[in-house]
Design a protein around this motif. Structure first.
Motif, PDB file in Angstrom:
ATOM      1  N   UNK A 206      -3.586   6.378   0.689  1.00 31.73           N
ATOM      2  CA  UNK A 206      -2.287   5.753   0.959  1.00 31.73           C
ATOM      3  C   UNK A 206      -2.445   4.285   1.320  1.00 31.73           C
ATOM      4  N   UNK A 207      -3.393   4.001   2.190  1.00 36.24           N
ATOM      5  CA  UNK A 207      -3.602   2.609   2.604  1.00 36.24           C
ATOM      6  C   UNK A 207      -4.069   1.752   1.439  1.00 36.24           C
ATOM      7  N   UNK A 208      -4.970   2.294   0.621  1.00 36.31           N
ATOM      8  CA  UNK A 208      -5.467   1.530  -0.526  1.00 36.31           C
ATOM      9  C   UNK A 208      -4.342   1.189  -1.490  1.00 36.31           C
ATOM     10  N   UNK A 242       2.492   6.713  -4.801  1.00 35.46           N
ATOM     11  CA  UNK A 242       1.055   6.782  -4.520  1.00 35.46           C
ATOM     12  C   UNK A 242       0.748   6.642  -3.032  1.00 35.46           C
ATOM     13  N   UNK A 243       1.607   5.979  -2.278  1.00 25.49           N
ATOM     14  CA  UNK A 243       1.340   5.837  -0.840  1.00 25.49           C
ATOM     15  C   UNK A 243       2.439   6.434   0.030  1.00 25.49           C
ATOM     16  N   UNK A 244       3.403   7.102  -0.582  1.00 27.35           N
ATOM     17  CA  UNK A 244       4.429   7.765   0.212  1.00 27.35           C
ATOM     18  C   UNK A 244       3.809   8.944   0.970  1.00 27.35           C
ATOM     19  N   UNK A 245       4.069   9.087   2.273  1.00 28.31           N
ATOM     20  CA  UNK A 245       3.429  10.153   3.071  1.00 28.31           C
ATOM     21  C   UNK A 245       4.072  11.520   2.840  1.00 28.31           C
ATOM     22  N   UNK A 246       3.825  12.099   1.686  1.00 31.07           N
ATOM     23  CA  UNK A 246       4.384  13.419   1.400  1.00 31.07           C
ATOM     24  C   UNK A 246       3.902  14.458   2.399  1.00 31.07           C
TER      25      UNK A 246
END
Length: 490
Positions: A206-208, A242-246
């Motif tokens: 997520x951070x990347x 790609x970085x949404x905290x599912x």
């Protein structure tokens, strides 16, 4: 950025996105497929056959802590008791007091397992039913027997002595113990949901991708001066998945990361989505275009009908067709129609005009007594007919010659005949314009126009439903492909 370098970067990021998606997919399917990861076996439901798929290493000891999974105390204690029984029998024999104590303990544990169903938390009640059916068939030979009695009889000295105890224990360890091992206990968190530590694995990705999203959109905003940073973010909206905290808000929807993954692989030229994109966009455009075209066309036609019903056409005719530009459009149109009729239409009706003139000449001559007497003489009947035809042809030839000369010399100084024809055309236009402005004629025209527009609306909707926009879009695609291949000149 250089194109080969850009392609390499896209492929690296696409590979990372693919690795992250595989991790997400593994996490989403881990609980349903845990039995496979634990035992390495797949049961084919149609033929009821079990296939062994060996694994290079055990995955469940590594991933169970991520999902908060622990061995269930009841079934784990049962498995340990069976292992202890094998050891005791091997050392002391079946008749030893320690063996009988362990058998009594297994009978109690079996009764407790049947009554309390420790498999319920893991949603594996079906596994318990499978265990009970296997015990019924093993001990009594049918499934109608009591499961408790089956366990009571199986864990008895008499039953173990009737056959080789090693055979009975081997069967139990091969058939029942793996099913019990699939049971587990899963902890709850303070939020009332099962513990899920997937964030520890997903957060670095997520951070990347979040940092990469900020950098990419900032670069795009610099490359395209007309686009702001926010516009570039909307441009790359799909990268948000790609970085949404599912794992925090909506774990089941984490599969949506497949969308940016496919787009990135297509951009990196690893896969080609042109045909899929063309079909998807064509279906969407066809659905939207059909509705939009129907709404727009019907709205325009309805507005025309509304204007005609409210007397807009009558007022326009009453004003002589003059509107914003102070030009008599109706008069000009009528004059143009008159010129087309006289100079273009009549010359194409030469045969019909000659016939009409001949008939008119005949009717006129019949009013003269000498002409009627000639017709009564049998030997001279052909003479009046010849005169009539010659006179009609001469009149027609003169008329069409005058029209032809007038049409060729409209811009030159008109002679007397040309002036007469021009005056006829002008008078025709003025008369037509005046008649169109008459109230009764205007109402008839209004009604006919409204009916005609209604028929256009019905036919348009019917034709659109019959043909659909798919055919039109397919023709458009075909023309575009022919242009790209150079088969058509733009």
């Amino acid at each position: 950025m250089d194109k080969p370098l850009n392609r390499t970067y896209e492929r690296i990021m696409g590979a990372i996105a693919g690795l992250n998606f595989l991790l997400v997919l593994f996490d989403l399917t881990y609980i349903p497929l845990r039995d496979f990861w634990l035992l390495g076996k797949v049961r084919l439901p149609l033929i009821q056959r079990v296939i062994d798929l060996p694994q290079p290493f055990q995955i469940t000891p590594l991933y169970d802590p991520i999902k908060g999974i622990e061995p269930h105390r009841a079934t784990q204690a049962y498995i340990e008791t069976v292992a202890k029984l094998r050891q005791t029998i091997a050392e002391q024999g079946v008749e030893a007091p320690a063996t009988q104590a362990l058998l009594a303990q297994l009978r109690r544990q079996s009764t407790t397992m049947v009554d309390t169903n420790p498999f319920a938390l893991a949603n594996k009640t079906g596994t318990l039913e499978q265990i009970k059916n296997l015990m019924r068939l093993r001990v009594f030979g049918h499934r109608d027997a009591s499961s408790k009695q089956s366990f009571e009889r199986f864990w008895s000295v008499e039953y173990l002595n009737t056959q080789d105890w090693q055979t009975n224990l081997a069967w139990f360890e091969e058939q029942i113990i793996p099913l019990m091992a699939t049971n587990y206990w899963r902890r709850y968190g303070e939020d009332g949901h099962f513990i899920n530590r997937f964030a520890t694995l997903d957060l670095p990705f997520n951070l990347l991708f979040f940092v990469e999203f900020l950098g990419r959109t900032f670069w795009l905003s610099r490359q395209y001066r007309s686009a702001r940073w926010r516009d570039a973010m909307f441009w790359r909206w799909y990268d948000v998945f790609l970085f949404f905290p599912f794992w925090w808000l909506a774990p089941p929807w984490a599969w949506l990361r497949l969308v940016p993954l496919l787009i990135r692989l297509d951009q990196a030229e690893v896969i080609c989505l042109d045909s899929l994109e063309r079909q998807a966009s064509q279906g969407l455009v066809a659905a939207i275009a059909t509705d939009i075209s129907e709404v727009v066309v019907l709205q325009v036609l309805s507005q025309l009908q509304k204007a005609i019903r409210h007397g807009q056409l009558s007022r326009w005719l009453a004003q002589g067709g003059k509107d914003l530009n102070n030009v008599d459009e109706l008069g000009e149109l009528a004059a143009l129609v008159g010129q087309v009729v006289i100079y273009r239409v009549l010359p194409q009706l030469r045969a019909e005009v000659e016939t009409l003139v001949a008939y008119s000449v005949d009717q006129l001559l019949r009013q003269a007594p000498p002409y009627r007497r000639l017709l009564e003489i049998p030997s001279l009947q052909a003479l009046p007919i010849h005169w009539r035809q010659s006179l009609a042809k001469e009149i027609s030839d003169r008329l069409f010659l005058l029209l032809e000369q007038t049409g060729k010399n409209q811009n030159n100084s008109p002679r007397e005949g040309t002036l007469l024809v021009s005056q006829l055309a002008q008078k025709f236009g003025q008369t037509l314009s005046a008649e169109l402005q008459e109230e009764r004629v205007g109402k008839i025209i209004q009604e006919l126009l409204v009916m005609w527009l209604e028929e256009i609306k019905i036919n348009f909707v019917r034709q659109t439903q019959m043909e659909g926009m798919e055919r039109i879009l397919e023709e458009t695609r075909a023309l575009q492909e022919r242009l790209e291949k150079g088969q058509l000149k733009p």
